[in-house]
Each structure stands twice: as structure tokens, then as C-alpha cells.
Design an enzyme around this catalytic site. Sequence first.
Site, mmCIF file in Angstrom:
data_model
loop_
_atom_site.group_PDB
_atom_site.id
_atom_site.type_symbol
_atom_site.label_atom_id
_atom_site.label_comp_id
_atom_site.label_asym_id
_atom_site.label_seq_id
_atom_site.Cartn_x
_atom_site.Cartn_y
_atom_site.Cartn_z
ATOM 1 N N THR A 122 30.221 53.043 51.510
ATOM 2 C CA THR A 122 31.505 52.668 52.100
ATOM 3 C C THR A 122 32.008 53.857 52.890
ATOM 4 O O THR A 122 32.294 54.911 52.310
ATOM 5 C CB THR A 122 32.498 52.302 50.979
ATOM 6 O OG1 THR A 122 31.900 51.265 50.192
ATOM 7 C CG2 THR A 122 33.809 51.816 51.547
ATOM 8 N N CYS A 256 35.454 52.606 43.215
ATOM 9 C CA CYS A 256 35.617 52.065 44.576
ATOM 10 C C CYS A 256 37.055 51.767 44.967
ATOM 11 O O CYS A 256 37.559 52.320 45.947
ATOM 12 C CB CYS A 256 34.766 50.810 44.725
ATOM 13 S SG CYS A 256 33.028 51.135 44.533
HETATM 14 C C1 UDX Z 1 34.439 46.593 43.484
HETATM 15 C C2 UDX Z 1 34.270 45.376 44.381
HETATM 16 O O1 UDX Z 1 34.446 44.185 43.611
HETATM 17 C C3 UDX Z 1 32.869 45.379 44.987
HETATM 18 O O2 UDX Z 1 32.722 44.272 45.850
HETATM 19 C C4 UDX Z 1 32.690 46.684 45.757
HETATM 20 O O3 UDX Z 1 31.405 46.737 46.339
HETATM 21 C C5 UDX Z 1 32.871 47.861 44.821
HETATM 22 O O4 UDX Z 1 34.172 47.802 44.225
HETATM 23 P P1 UDX Z 1 33.780 47.343 41.063
HETATM 24 O O5 UDX Z 1 34.495 48.620 41.420
HETATM 25 O O6 UDX Z 1 32.468 47.425 40.372
HETATM 26 O O7 UDX Z 1 33.540 46.477 42.423
HETATM 27 O O8 UDX Z 1 34.748 46.570 40.098
HETATM 28 P P2 UDX Z 1 35.515 45.177 40.115
HETATM 29 O O9 UDX Z 1 34.795 44.203 39.288
HETATM 30 O O10 UDX Z 1 35.872 44.799 41.497
HETATM 31 O O11 UDX Z 1 36.887 45.579 39.346
HETATM 32 C C6 UDX Z 1 37.690 46.610 39.894
HETATM 33 C C7 UDX Z 1 38.871 46.826 38.958
HETATM 34 O O12 UDX Z 1 39.737 45.682 38.963
HETATM 35 C C8 UDX Z 1 38.466 47.052 37.505
HETATM 36 O O13 UDX Z 1 39.288 48.067 36.945
HETATM 37 C C9 UDX Z 1 38.767 45.705 36.856
HETATM 38 O O14 UDX Z 1 39.064 45.817 35.468
HETATM 39 C C10 UDX Z 1 40.001 45.276 37.625
HETATM 40 N N1 UDX Z 1 40.229 43.831 37.618
HETATM 41 C C11 UDX Z 1 39.302 43.017 38.188
HETATM 42 C C12 UDX Z 1 41.411 43.328 37.092
HETATM 43 O O15 UDX Z 1 42.255 44.071 36.571
HETATM 44 N N2 UDX Z 1 41.639 41.998 37.142
HETATM 45 C C13 UDX Z 1 40.738 41.131 37.694
HETATM 46 O O16 UDX Z 1 41.000 39.929 37.694
HETATM 47 C C14 UDX Z 1 39.524 41.660 38.227
#
Ligand code: UDX
Length: 424
Positions: A122, A256
Site C-alpha cells: 500500500t 493497515c
Molecule cells: C484490512 C483490510 O480489510 C484489507 O482489505 C487490507 O488489505 C488490509 O487491512 P486487516 O487489517 O487484516 O485487513 O483487518 P480487518 O479484518 O479489516 O479488521 C481491521 C480492524 O477492524 C480490526 O481491528 C477488526 O477487529 C476491526 N473490525 C473489523 C471491527 O471492529 N468491526 C468489524 O465489523 C470488522
Amino acid sequence: MFKIAVVGAGYVGLTTAACLSSLGNEVRCSDIDSLKINKLSNGISPIFERGLDELLLSSLQSGRLQFSSDNKWAVEKADFVFLCLPTPQGMNGEADLSYIELAAKEIGQYLKSGSIVVNKSTVPVGSTSIVESELHRTDVSVVSNPEFLREGSALSDFFNPDRIVIGSRSPEATGMMKKLYDSFSSPIIETDPATAETIKYAANAFLATKISFINSVAAMCEVVGADVRVVSKALGYDSRIGDSFLSPGPGWGGSCFPKDVAAMIKMADDTGYDFSFLKGVVAVNEAQFVRIVDKAKKYLDGSVTGKKIAVLGLTFKANTDDLRDSPSLKICELLIQSGAIVTAYDPTVSGQIVGISIFESPFDACSNSDAVIIATEWEEFKTLDYAKLSVSMKNPLIIDARNILNPEFIRGLGYVYEGVGHSL
Ligand code: UDX
């Protein structure tokens, strides 16, 4: 099939290398961390990612995947060179491109004519041009092909992308990229590099926005006596909203969202646009950590000073071992600053974290505690023996920051229980 180099064997690089080699390509993956390379060459994955170990082993055994610390060896014969390098957050929120610039300067000497350098990391809008200039080559192309991999589901996200984004100014390079992804059925967005780079930031910023939005609705629900779980479900039925990323919790974190949202705000600021909306998304998120701690204080006479608080879950979400920018660790920091004694358990975390006593079992972590905060939605926390747990606690109080427990059942065991966004 193609000869592919992947520079950087982190979460993105390792997934990309293992998946592309499993599709029949000949992949050479390089990383400066020789210890990591040695482990990988022996089929040991340094990251916890469902299915990656198996894929790594089968690709190694097929001979289609090799590892080395030598970038020259990795790239010199490659048709495609994927840059999967860290772009950490700088002091003022900007993305630090030094790893990518250094790699581009080095590999520029070794690339074969006609090869395609693929920016998978990214990177800030405009980085494709920066990589082009660092390569000092006019006979190779640079393409933006951002990843949308979620930790914990990286393999399925790689093989079943919602869309493939190709950002290039060269029709030939775009054509070659489409050949590389020929076996995928996902829609392909062909665009220019700046647009491709912006798509990635906008995607993460919007997902973070959805989470901060539902966390704000949850805060409102708590004062008006509504149930955010039902609100979220009802919103999700609306095809214009969609049901994902609408689970309230302790706030968003990970390697991320925080970095990419900050970078997008900084990029906007640098161009003279005040992205105040996104600044609000960040402010809500920072406030969410405090709200979770305040929930515990509410039941402990307004203070956690001298109290023993057990935190279940340290990783930024379930099904990963990643602690980077974990909301759980932010909550631990706030508890420590408020004078609490913090213990913790997480199925993938052992060892030491300053100020936190980490235990190998949830029962040991919660023993004699004044409160338990469930910060990460690990499956095992849903089926824990809470009757046994309550006996070991000094004060049976549970703050369920992920709404994973049944309030009626838990209260039936004698606990004081509070979730997020409902008073049920
Ligand atoms: C994210 C993006 O989803 C992905 O497409 C990108 O390439 C990298 O960043 P990731 O960081 O692995 O992926 O985590 P993700 O599953 O997106 O969750 C991010 C944060 O949001 C986590 O702390 C998760 O607990 C939180 N979250 C997610 C919530 O609090 N509520 C939700 O409904 C979903």
C-alpha cells in the site's frame, strides 16, 4: 506460466509468493531477514495464517517456490517483480517509502528488459512514479496492483478477490498483468497508477469509517436504550449498506487501517484538502478505547487504580497473531496509566509485554481479578467455562467489548455483564 520475483516475505509477500507459485508460476522470494529466509526455506512460516503452512510446503516440494536473501538472484530472470515491502507510518502520518525506494534502486540494476515491477504494498498516491525514477530503467514497466488481503483470511482473499486493480500507463504491461491473473474470474479494474493507489486507501478508509460509524451508533444506543446488534443486522439487509464491517467493538487496529487512514489524511492535507470527515473517523476510534475502559471503571466505583483487570485477547482481531496497533494493547495502556494491574491471555501470544502479565491460560489470567475485558473475538472465549472462571475472580464483572457472549446466560452465572451498544 511466468517467472516471478517477490521482494519482501511479510504478510503480503509471503501470501503472494505462496499463492502465485501454487498456480504454477516459478516464484523466487527474497527478504533481507536471513533468519526468516532460513525458516521459510525449511517450510516454517513466521506468521500465523490459516492454510499458509500447507501451501508453503507444497510449493517448496514442487520446486516452484524458492527463498533467498539475494534480491539479484530473485529478480534477474523474473517476468514480474512484486514489491511487497513495508510502508510504515512516518512521524506526521505520511507513509515511509524508504524500503521501497531502496529496493527499487537495487533491483533496477538487475531486472531483465521488458520485466514488470508490481507495487503490491500500500503506497501513497504517486508512488508508482517514484519507483519508476528509482529504477532508472526505461525498458521496464511499473504497475500498481494493490492487495486487499485481510489477516486471518489472506489465502481466500488472494484466490477470490472481489476485484483485481491494475494501475498502469502501459497497455502492454496491463495486458501482461491480465495474463498473470488469467485464471481468476474476478472483475478487473484497469486504470492509471494514481487511481489504483487511491482505490486502496479509499477502500481501507471506508471500511474504517463503517466501523467507527457503528461504534458511534453503539454509543448512542447505550443512552437511548436501543440494541446496536439489531440496528447493525437491520442495516446489513440494505444492499446499499451491506452487512460486513458493522460489528461494534473496541475500535479498529492492525497493521493497515491506522497507517492507511493516517496516510490518506496526510495526503489530503498535503494537497490542501482538509479531510475532516476521516479525521472524525480516527477521533471516534481513539475515543472507543477510552469508552471500553470507562465501562470497567463504571462498575468499580469510578476507578481501576490498584484493581486487577484481566484482558482476554491481545491481538488486533481473532485468527491472527498480529499485535500491531492492537486496540486491546491500547486498552491495556489506558488501564496501566489509570493505575490498574493488568493481566492477559491470548491463544497466540506468549512472552513479555511491558506492564502486562501474560498467562498461558485464561483462568490464570483472570484469577483474583476485579474485572475481565474481552477485547478480541477468539472462538475459545465464546465457549469458556465462565462458571469456573467466576469462582476464581475476586469480582465477577465482564466487559464484553466484542459482544460475543450471551448476556442473560452470563448474568445467570452471577456476573455483572456489559457489552457494547446495548444494555440487555
Ligand atoms: C484490512 C483490510 O480489510 C484489507 O482489505 C487490507 O488489505 C488490509 O487491512 P486487516 O487489517 O487484516 O485487513 O483487518 P480487518 O479484518 O479489516 O479488521 C481491521 C480492524 O477492524 C480490526 O481491528 C477488526 O477487529 C476491526 N473490525 C473489523 C471491527 O471492529 N468491526 C468489524 O465489523 C470488522
